[in-house]
Design an enzyme around this catalytic site. Structure first.
Site: not given
Length: 179
Positions: A62, A99
């Protein structure tokens, strides 16, 4: 014409995506709105209009959409920062922690000349891991980071502070609490 605060209404929130407890902030609804998109680009670029930006570095994917438009508005070049293995020429990479592991972003080794004044662009900043890696990549390439700009900040996750700790001036148009 919309106010910057009104952009928040154009961002769709998807609960429990990609996993339970996460409130995903989907900007595709803002991108689809012509007035909203124009307003977002204008306000993302505005703090840097007098900074003599020479290149916008957009973070995949994006950041490419927004960064290209901001580069056009600031009348400068565009540099793609991509995931490992996606660029066709010789690259330099920067690891960052996810993560559940480590990932790498890359830039062409000749994309940023020594001293080039660079603005980093992405749609959202959360923990700041990717943005921090992009900043380090720009610096390692010889660029001078003038700032970073985003549509969305998730301040509870600390990404803007992480960039501030690196000395990077950052701006976001809207912020959402929580994760």
């Amino acid at each position: 014409m919309q106010h910057v605060q009104d952009l928040e209404d154009l961002i769709r929130t998807i609960p429990d995506y990609p996993k339970p407890g996460i409130m995903f902030r989907d900007i595709t609804t803002l991108l689809a709105d012509p007035k909203g998109l124009k307003k977002a680009i204008k306000h993302m670029a505005k703090p840097f209009e007098k900074e003599k930006i020479e290149a916008v570095a957009g973070i995949e994917a994006r950041g490419f959409i927004l960064g290209g438009a901001i580069a056009d508005r600031l009348e400068c070049g565009f540099i793609p920062i991509r995931k490992k293995g996606k660029l066709p020429w010789k690259t330099i990479g920067q690891e960052y922690t996810l993560e559940y592991g480590v990932d790498v972003i890359e830039v062409h080794e000749d994309a940023i000349a020594e001293g080039t004044r660079v603005l980093i662009v992405d749609d959202l900043i959360a923990t700041g891991g990717t943005a921090e890696a992009a900043a380090k990549l720009v610096q390692r390439s010889g660029g001078k980071i003038i700032g970073a700009t985003f549509i969305v900040d998730l301040p509870d996750l600390g990404g803007m502070k992480r960039l501030s700790d690196l000395g990077v001036e950052s701006h976001a148009l809207v912020s959402f609490g929580g994760h």
